[in-house]
Every structure is written in C-alpha cells, then in structure tokens.
Design a protein around this motif. Structure first.
Motif, short mmCIF file in Angstrom:
data_model
loop_
_atom_site.label_atom_id
_atom_site.label_comp_id
_atom_site.label_asym_id
_atom_site.label_seq_id
_atom_site.Cartn_x
_atom_site.Cartn_y
_atom_site.Cartn_z
N ASP A 46 0.86 -1.18 0.00
CA ASP A 46 0.00 0.00 0.00
C ASP A 46 0.90 1.24 0.00
O ASP A 46 1.85 1.33 0.78
N TYR A 47 0.57 2.21 -0.84
CA TYR A 47 1.45 3.38 -0.96
C TYR A 47 1.56 4.16 0.35
O TYR A 47 2.58 4.79 0.63
N ARG A 48 0.47 4.08 1.16
CA ARG A 48 0.52 4.81 2.44
C ARG A 48 1.50 4.14 3.40
O ARG A 48 2.18 4.80 4.18
N HIS A 49 1.58 2.82 3.29
CA HIS A 49 2.54 2.07 4.10
C HIS A 49 3.97 2.44 3.69
O HIS A 49 4.84 2.71 4.53
N ALA A 50 4.20 2.47 2.38
CA ALA A 50 5.54 2.84 1.89
C ALA A 50 5.92 4.23 2.37
O ALA A 50 7.05 4.48 2.80
N TRP A 51 4.95 5.15 2.34
CA TRP A 51 5.22 6.52 2.77
C TRP A 51 5.52 6.57 4.28
O TRP A 51 6.42 7.28 4.72
N ARG A 52 4.82 5.75 5.06
CA ARG A 52 5.10 5.70 6.51
C ARG A 52 6.54 5.22 6.75
O ARG A 52 7.25 5.76 7.61
N LEU A 53 6.98 4.23 5.97
CA LEU A 53 8.34 3.73 6.15
C LEU A 53 9.37 4.79 5.77
O LEU A 53 10.41 4.94 6.44
N VAL A 54 9.07 5.52 4.69
CA VAL A 54 9.99 6.60 4.27
C VAL A 54 10.09 7.65 5.37
O VAL A 54 11.18 8.13 5.72
N GLN A 55 8.95 7.99 5.96
CA GLN A 55 8.96 8.98 7.05
C GLN A 55 9.73 8.46 8.25
O GLN A 55 10.50 9.19 8.88
N ALA A 56 9.51 7.16 8.57
CA ALA A 56 10.17 6.59 9.75
C ALA A 56 11.68 6.55 9.54
O ALA A 56 12.46 6.84 10.45
N ALA A 57 12.13 6.22 8.33
CA ALA A 57 13.57 6.14 8.07
C ALA A 57 14.19 7.53 8.07
O ALA A 57 15.34 7.70 8.47
N ASP A 58 13.43 8.51 7.61
CA ASP A 58 13.80 9.91 7.70
C ASP A 58 15.23 10.21 7.22
O ASP A 58 16.10 10.62 8.00
N ARG A 59 15.47 9.98 5.95
CA ARG A 59 16.77 10.29 5.36
C ARG A 59 16.57 11.36 4.30
O ARG A 59 15.54 11.37 3.62
N PRO A 60 17.59 12.22 4.10
CA PRO A 60 17.42 13.31 3.12
C PRO A 60 17.37 12.81 1.67
O PRO A 60 16.92 13.55 0.80
N ASN A 61 17.83 11.59 1.43
CA ASN A 61 17.82 11.09 0.05
C ASN A 61 16.91 9.86 -0.09
O ASN A 61 17.10 9.03 -0.96
N LEU A 62 15.92 9.76 0.79
CA LEU A 62 14.93 8.68 0.68
C LEU A 62 13.55 9.30 0.53
O LEU A 62 13.11 10.09 1.37
N GLY A 63 12.88 8.95 -0.56
CA GLY A 63 11.52 9.44 -0.81
C GLY A 63 10.68 8.30 -1.36
O GLY A 63 11.09 7.14 -1.33
N THR A 64 9.53 8.64 -1.88
CA THR A 64 8.67 7.59 -2.40
C THR A 64 8.45 7.76 -3.90
O THR A 64 8.65 8.85 -4.45
N CYS A 65 8.08 6.65 -4.54
CA CYS A 65 7.69 6.68 -5.94
C CYS A 65 6.24 6.23 -5.98
O CYS A 65 5.90 5.19 -5.41
N LEU A 66 5.39 7.02 -6.62
CA LEU A 66 3.98 6.64 -6.75
C LEU A 66 3.76 6.08 -8.15
O LEU A 66 4.19 6.68 -9.14
N ASP A 67 3.10 4.93 -8.19
CA ASP A 67 2.81 4.31 -9.48
C ASP A 67 1.30 4.09 -9.51
O ASP A 67 0.75 3.35 -8.69
#
Ligand SMILES: O=C(O)c1ccc(O)c(O)c1
Ligand SMILES: [Mg+2]
Length: 589
Positions: A144-165
């Motif tokens: 689920d894209y919302r799950h992926a976004w939660r993981l990106v937020q939790a990891a909180d790195r300046p070069n980590l984001g999400t890709c929406l498909d």
C-alpha cells in the motif's frame, strides 16, 4: 511538465528505444536495468547517447528485494546495491527506484524495514543518489502506498523518498486522495499507467495489461490531480508493461505514448489545448474505391436519395434525412472500403488545432476554387476524419440529383460507424477517439466469431449522437469489414420495400429465430415477420432493437437499425450470428 517514459514500454534494443523516445519528444527516460544489461553499449556510451538525444536519465530501475530481510541477506543486498550505485554513477543517473520486497522478505516488522531502507539510503548518499521507494501491489508486507510513505517517514533520510505508481494504487482499489497528505518534495517519482478493469491476479494484470493513460478504466485525471495537489514537480513518466506495445513498431508506439501524456496533462489542467468539445453529429460517411456501382444500387434500394455528382471530382452523394453517404471513386485500384467520416463540431479550426497538438497527422485534400476546405486528420487506422461546422456548405457542391426525400426519408441519421482495427493499433485508436474527438469509451466486450474472438469497444458522445464501435479482429485473421449503421423509424417497412425492390440481405439462419422465440417468446406474427425479412432483434429493460444487414461489398456493408424505447445498445447478442453469416456468405460468394 517534464515527460518521461520507461524503456520497458517499447520494443527493440536500448539504443533503438532511446532514439524513438527522443523522436517522440520525451524529455527523459527511465532506464530499466534489464535493458542495460542486455545492451552492448557501455553505461558511458548510453549516457553520451542520451546527452546527444537531449534525453535525461530520470530514473534507473528497479532495485528489488531490499527491506524486511534477515541481516545476512541484507548484507548481500548492500553488496548488490553498491555495484548498481557505481553503475548509476557511470550512467549519470541520480534516482533509483526500489520496489517493495516481493521475493525475499521474511520479517514483517516496520522498524526493521525502515531501518534497512535508511541504511540503503546512507549507502547511496555518497554517490549522490536518491532512493524512490515504491509499494508493489503484490509486495510481501508492503503493498500500500501509504505504508511505503510511513516507512519513508520513519527512516527519515534526506535522500529517501517515495515513488507513486498509479497502477499499484488503483489496481488495489486504494483511495488515492491520501496522496495529498504526502510532502510533494518527498515524492521523488511518478509513474503513470492506465489499465482495463480486469478481474485477475495483480502481478499478471500489471505485467501484461497496462495501458497508456486514456486507454483503460482508471481515473488517471483524478489521480494526477492528487499528485499535483501534493506539490509534486517531477516528471510525468509512463511505465506500461504491455504485451502488444512490447512488439509493435517502436517509433510509432513512442509517439502514441507521448500523445497519451499530452492528453492527460491537458485533462489534468497542467497544460491546456484547444477545447472544441465533443462532436455534435456525424456529418457524412465516405466510402471509397475504384468502382462503387454496387453501393449506388444498394443505397438506392434501401431508399436513399441520389443527391448528385460533385462538380469537379468523381464523387457522388446519397442522402436519407440527415444520413449522408459520399461515394468517392478517386481511389483507382481499391476495393470499396470505408475511407472517412465527417463530424460536425463547434469550431473546426480549433478541433484541427487540438488534433495537431495531440499528434494526429493532418491529411491534405485537393480542393478547387470555391469549394469548402475541410480540416482533415487521419485516425490510427487511416480513416480520415473531417471537421466541419454546422452550417457547412459542402453539400452544395453536388448537383444533378433529386431533392425530394427517398423512401427512407426524413428522420434517418447515421446511428453508428463501426471501424475495424488491426490488433496492434486498438489501444492507440481508443486514445485517438478519446483525446482528439472527446468521445468516451464504453466497456470492452468480446464477440465469439467463427475465426476467433472479436474485441469490441464503443466510443461515443454521452448523448449518443456520435457512436463509433471499434472492433479488433483476432491477430491471425484478415481485417473484418467495416460498416455504417443508419437509424430510421420503421425498419420493418424499409426492409419490406427494399426486399420488394430486389435488395439482397445478409441471410440469417432459421436456428436464430428458434432461439429468439425461446428467449423472448415473441408473438407468432412478429417472429414470422422477423424471419421473413432476415431481421435481427434484441430487447433489454430499456427497449427493443430491430436491425438488418446488407451483404458485404468489398470491405464494407450497411446496417439499418431501429431503436424502440430507450434501447441504447447495438444488438450485441446478435453479433456472433452476423459474423458467422458473413463468413458463410464469403464462402458461397
Ligand atoms: O513488475 C515489476 O516487478 C515492477 C518493477 C518495477 C516497477 O516500477 C513496477 O511498477 C513493477
Ligand atoms: Mg512502477
């Protein structure tokens, strides 16, 4: 906005694909790892070619099976990643797509997944690479894209984001409106794909049946609206895994793909093309060939009025009410076929400008002084579409015919024009009629014909004044005939008069009428009349449909229809009988 396309959308080798993407006017590409692996060109050579072609390498993809693994597996993942990061440096690519783990994941723990994504991002940082993390619809723990976004937020790195498909989100029926809550700067990449509504497993659906925007059943306009509202400013990129596009001409498919983005950005309001609105009516249908005498005779027997010959060309006009059929004998060596279609639009100049902006090739027709100049473009199947205004005077160029209405008379109109499509052009045609003509597509159906399944999809205006059913033949059989259906108020009377005057009909098997009786229990006299006149019949909750067909002449035939009540279909249950009857007719005739 910037446009991009994944190399997986196209046929050929990597170099051919890149040339085609540039020729189609894309700004950038997503380079698929597998395409690079199979190329003889080094990453430096691919980079130089992209530079020369003016293509940015907007994404390198995919890097798989990262998160949710045990530490031993993760150590190997980092080793794999290091090699690909070095490769990206040689390519000059700064964003890599990491799709959610669908293979090796064994640890269903968000803290572990976020930690591993973060460590991958840290490894990528010195290479100047950004990680765009995408939830695959069939990911093991993250789908689920919302799950992926939660993981990106939790990891909180300046070069980590999400890709929406769009495929992964819309195929699962997930609500895309939560995209608005994502920080647009953290949406590193946007992949767009449409798809037909199919009830099948997600992976097969994704890998075989994706379509370009405007060709399927997803609401990509709404989807893109959410992404733009989130503040995304990166490229609109197409990622379309499709069995047909993988084998069709790469230059043509790339151009077709680019047109889908022109349509989408226009509809989403990020770019604005001229908007002439949907066509108001079918102005005429043009049948062409070397010798059209048989069509003259058929139109006459059906009750059309001969309106005359064109004053400067070997072209004749037959009319019944508002149904106008132009017979054009300028095509010297060809069998009769459906060559063109005129539509009435609010502003022909704007319609032509819009068509040009959407990449529809203009067709230039020789006209003589004083003649109406029609704006004409070619549909993907070569059918020539003319735009005319409501008060268009082209009919005045025909002289020497009768003025009185024929037996078919007032009230007749073109009900629908059925265009046969080569299998490889079908989706492109759906996009053409959607984007250039502003028609909406109905559900796709399949008719079992004697030579295979015929896929059929109706393109129409909402009010039904313009209806273009598209038919796709099975790949191995010849293109089916095209047809023009004319609607009238009394199809039984028209059939009877035409029969008395000697018109041949497409013969309908007796078994069909036995089946009609079984299905509908029609009064005996009604059934007898249908049987006598080779009429076909359908009924649904909205009304009734009665119709008949002429034999095929060259590559075209005519249909006469009557709609009773609010019947809105096309007699689909009869289509298989018609296809079988036409095959039998070819065998004897
Ligand atoms: O089918 C896949 O594996 C696959 C890979 C990468 C993608 O971006 C994607 O959408 C699907
Ligand atoms: Mg994707």
């Amino acid at each position: 906005m910037r446009t991009s396309i994944a190399t997986v959308c196209l046929s050929g080798g990597l170099v051919e694909k890149l040339h085609a993407c540039a020729a189609a006017g894309f700004d950038g590409v997503e380079i698929m790892d597998a395409d690079l692996v199979a190329a003889y060109e080094s990453p430096e050579e691919v980079r130089a070619l992209c530079d020369r072609l003016g293509l940015g390498i907007d994404l390198f993809q995919p890097f798989r099976d990262v998160e949710g693994v045990d530490e031993a597996t993760f150590a190997d993942t980092l080793r794999r990643a290091e090699a690909k990061l070095a490769l990206m440096q040689r390519l000059g690519a700064d964003t890599v797509l990491v799709c959610s783990n669908a293979g090796t994941a064994t640890v269903d723990d968000d803290a572990v997944a976020a930690d591993q994504l973060g460590r991958l991002a840290d490894l990528a940082a010195p290479y100047g690479v950004r990680i765009a993390y995408e939830a695959l619809a069939w990911g093991r723990y993250v789908a689920d894209y919302r799950h992926a976004w939660r993981l990106v937020q939790a990891a909180d790195r300046p070069n980590l984001g999400t890709c929406l498909d769009s495929f992964h989100i819309l195929s699962r029926g997930d609500d895309p409106s939560a995209i608005r809550e994502i920080d647009g700067r953290k949406i590193y990449f946007l992949q767009l794909a449409d798809a037909p509504a199919l009830d099948m497993d997600l992976l097969s659906w994704s890998r075989h049946h994706r379509l370009f925007p405007g060709e399927g059943d997803f609401d990509l306009v709404g989807f893109l609206g959410h992404v733009l509202a989130a503040g995304y400013v990166g490229p609109l990129s197409l990622e379309v895994f499709n069995d047909t596009f993988r084998q069709t001409d790469v230059v043509r498919t790339a151009a077709h793909a680019r047109r889908s983005l022109a349509w989408l950005s226009d509809r989403a309001g990020s770019e604005v093309l001229a908007h002439p609105g949907a066509p108001e009516a079918v102005d005429f249908v043009e049948l062409a060939g070397a010798d059209l005498a048989e069509l003259d005779e058929t139109l006459d027997l059906l009750g059309f009025t001969f309106r005359g010959r064109h004053r400067s060309k070997p072209v004749r006009l037959w009319s019944a009410g508002d149904a106008h059929v132009v017979l054009n004998e300028q095509f010297r060596a060809e069998a009769p076929h459906l060559a063109g279609l005129g539509v009435v639009v609010d502003d022909a100049g704007e319609a032509a400008a819009r068509a040009a902006a959407l990449g529809a090739p203009p067709v230039f027709r020789r006209t003589f002084a004083g003649e109406q100049v029609l704006r004409v473009v070619a549909a993907p199947d070569g059918t020539e579409i003319s735009f005319g205004g409501a008060g268009s005077s082209w009919r005045d160029e025909f002289t020497g015919g009768a003025d009185r209405p024929g037996a078919l008379g007032a009230g007749a109109v073109v009900d629908h024009v059925n265009l046969a499509q080569p299998w490889q052009d079908f989706d492109e045609a759906v996009l053409f009629w959607t984007s250039v003509l502003g028609l909406s597509s109905g559900a796709s159906t399949e008719v079992p014909g004697p030579a295979g399944l015929v896929r059929s999809q109706v393109m129409r205006t909402d009010d039904g004044t313009v209806r273009i059913p598209l038919n796709m033949a099975p790949p191995t059989s010849p293109l089916p005939a095209q047809h023009v259906a004319v609607r009238c108020g009394d199809v039984v009377g028209v059939a009877r008069r035409a029969r008395e005057r000697g018109l041949r009909f497409l013969p309908v098997p007796a078994n069909y009428y036995d089946d009609l009786d079984a299905r509908f229990g029609l009064p005996a006299a009604v059934l007898a009349e249908l049987r006598e006149l080779d009429l076909l019949y359908d009924r649904d909750a909205d009304g009734e449909f009665v119709h008949f067909y002429t034999p095929t002449i060259g590559g075209v035939f005519l249909e006469l229809v009557e709609r009773r009540g609010a019947y809105d279909g096309y007699g689909a249950p009869n289509a298989a009988v018609r296809l079988a009857a036409q095959r039998a007719q070819r065998a004897v005739g």
